[in-house]
Design a protein around this motif. Structure first.
Motif, PDB file in Angstrom:
ATOM      1  N   GLN A  28       1.041  -1.259   0.106  1.00  0.00           N
ATOM      2  CA  GLN A  28      -0.430   0.376  -0.085  1.00  0.00           C
ATOM      3  C   GLN A  28       0.496   0.950  -0.014  1.00  0.00           C
ATOM      4  O   GLN A  28       0.621   2.919  -0.449  1.00  0.00           O
ATOM      5  CB  GLN A  28      -0.750   0.041   1.077  1.00  0.00           C
ATOM      6  CG  GLN A  28      -1.587   1.105   1.556  1.00  0.00           C
ATOM      7  CD  GLN A  28      -2.637   0.782   2.503  1.00  0.00           C
ATOM      8  OE1 GLN A  28      -3.259  -0.168   2.516  1.00  0.00           O
ATOM      9  NE2 GLN A  28      -3.148   2.325   2.887  1.00  0.00           N
ATOM     10  N   ASP A  32       0.424   3.880  -2.834  1.00  0.00           N
ATOM     11  CA  ASP A  32       0.448   5.319  -2.510  1.00  0.00           C
ATOM     12  C   ASP A  32       1.669   5.926  -2.277  1.00  0.00           C
ATOM     13  O   ASP A  32       1.742   7.807  -2.772  1.00  0.00           O
ATOM     14  CB  ASP A  32       0.396   5.873  -0.232  1.00  0.00           C
ATOM     15  CG  ASP A  32      -0.842   5.111  -0.220  1.00  0.00           C
ATOM     16  OD1 ASP A  32      -1.779   5.106  -1.112  1.00  0.00           O
ATOM     17  OD2 ASP A  32      -1.330   4.436   0.531  1.00  0.00           O
ATOM     18  N   ALA A 130      -6.760   7.105  -2.490  1.00  0.00           N
ATOM     19  CA  ALA A 130      -8.105   6.327  -1.298  1.00  0.00           C
ATOM     20  C   ALA A 130      -9.576   6.219  -1.946  1.00  0.00           C
ATOM     21  O   ALA A 130      -9.663   5.123  -1.627  1.00  0.00           O
ATOM     22  CB  ALA A 130      -7.912   7.356   0.177  1.00  0.00           C
ATOM     23  N   ARG A 133      -9.663   2.846  -4.811  1.00  0.00           N
ATOM     24  CA  ARG A 133      -9.390   1.845  -3.854  1.00  0.00           C
ATOM     25  C   ARG A 133     -11.382   1.609  -3.056  1.00  0.00           C
ATOM     26  O   ARG A 133     -11.394   0.583  -3.323  1.00  0.00           O
ATOM     27  CB  ARG A 133      -8.663   2.117  -2.195  1.00  0.00           C
ATOM     28  CG  ARG A 133      -7.256   1.862  -2.579  1.00  0.00           C
ATOM     29  CD  ARG A 133      -6.080   1.600  -0.907  1.00  0.00           C
ATOM     30  NE  ARG A 133      -5.092   1.065  -1.147  1.00  0.00           N
ATOM     31  CZ  ARG A 133      -4.746   2.234  -1.181  1.00  0.00           C
ATOM     32  NH1 ARG A 133      -5.351   3.453  -0.564  1.00  0.00           N
ATOM     33  NH2 ARG A 133      -3.400   2.262  -1.340  1.00  0.00           N
TER      34      ARG A 133
END
Length: 206
Positions: A28, A32, A130, A133
């Protein structure tokens, strides 16, 4: 409970679980951090060249132009070739204009579907992982990122999205469930914290 109080088997299970969590967290973090330069901006500008492949056409459709993604004003997509079109997207309205014809204005109340898909595209350009997802399973690859839809209606329309590049986004490939394909190549991307110019602001108006 302290680790030294656990049975050996439980310790082993916890360590295995911890390893999985660490791997997921590391993945993750990689996601990011990918294209991090796209996330800290007020305005993102660039040029695009798009190839649209359809199952019933032998040759892809080619188009090119410029775009602006502004956190203040929204998303502006200007196609210059083979003919001029202008697409302006904000949370309140969608403006579409072909050449010098009168612009068409659409609101979410009239038809929410275009707003959903344009918002996804805007999140892709802006690196809003974010938000993405919520609708995609995202995997980190050597070339970039692979996104596979997990929600309807996205799964009915898109099979997968590939995002390629190193420090900056260079290519976005959208594979459609119908067999079509969209390849968008980006160049001359730039970000800044400055407001839009008066000329740019005019492009956001009907």
């Amino acid at each position: 409970m302290k680790a030294w109080l656990l049975l050996v088997s439980l310790i082993a299970w916890l360590l295995a679980g911890s390893g999985l969590v660490t791997a997921e967290s590391s993945s993750q973090t990689l996601i990011d951090n990918r294209f991090a330069s796209l996330q800290n901006y007020r305005t993102l500008r660039g040029e695009f060249m798009q190839l649209r492949t359809l199952p019933n056409l032998s040759n892809p459709l080619r188009s090119s132009g410029q775009f602006i993604l502004s956190r203040d004003q929204g998303f502006l997509w200007q196609q210059q070739a083979p003919f001029r079109t202008r697409l302006v997207f904000s949370e309140q309205r969608l403006i579409q204009q072909v050449a010098d014809k009168a612009p068409q204005i659409l609101t979410p109340v009239q038809n929410p579907a275009p707003f959903y898909f344009v918002a996804i595209f805007q999140s892709l350009l802006g690196g809003d992982w974010a938000r993405l997802r919520q609708d995609f399973r995202i995997e980190h690859t050597d070339q970039g990122l692979l996104l596979q839809p997990i929600q309807e209606p996205m799964r009915r329309a898109i099979e997968a999205i590939r995002i390629e590049g190193q420090d900056q986004l260079s290519r976005l490939t959208m594979i459609e469930s119908s067999g079509g394909r969209i390849d968008i190549h980006f160049k001359n991307l730039s970000t800044d914290q400055l407001p839009l110019s008066d000329a740019e602001l005019k492009q956001y108006q009907p």
